[in-house]
Scaffold this motif. Structure first.
Motif: not given
Length: 88
Positions: A14-15, A18, A32-37, A39-40, A43
């Motif tokens: 993730y880092k 990012h 960044h938004g797509k990356l976060r979604r 990974f979430e 989860r």
């Protein structure tokens, strides 16, 4: 259940993604938004095979993003230093 080493692999991936997203060329893409979604969404995975599959997808995305950056740098250099075939 995922072990501590898997958790560390996920955090490291993730880092890395990012950091790579900071230089993403398309501002409208929302890297960044797509990356976060992404990974979430993954989860709550508990199956080790599914976790490994998701990690491999993340590694693939990382490698493709690095290739995109290399290609962008190559194209920039090629534009700045045109070939001198006309003088031969």
């Amino acid at each position: 259940m995922a072990g501590p080493s898997t958790r560390l692999r996920v955090i490291r991936l993730y880092k890395e993604l990012h950091r790579l997203g900071r230089d993403y060329p398309d501002e409208n893409y929302d890297f960044h938004g797509k990356l976060r979604r992404m990974f979430e969404k993954n989860r709550n995975l508990t199956d080790p095979e599914e976790i490994d599959k998701a990690l491999k997808l993340g590694e693939y995305i990382k490698n493709e993003t690095l290739a995109l950056y290399s290609l962008r740098k190559y194209r920039h250099l090629k534009r700045n230093y045109p070939s001198d075939k006309s003088s031969s």
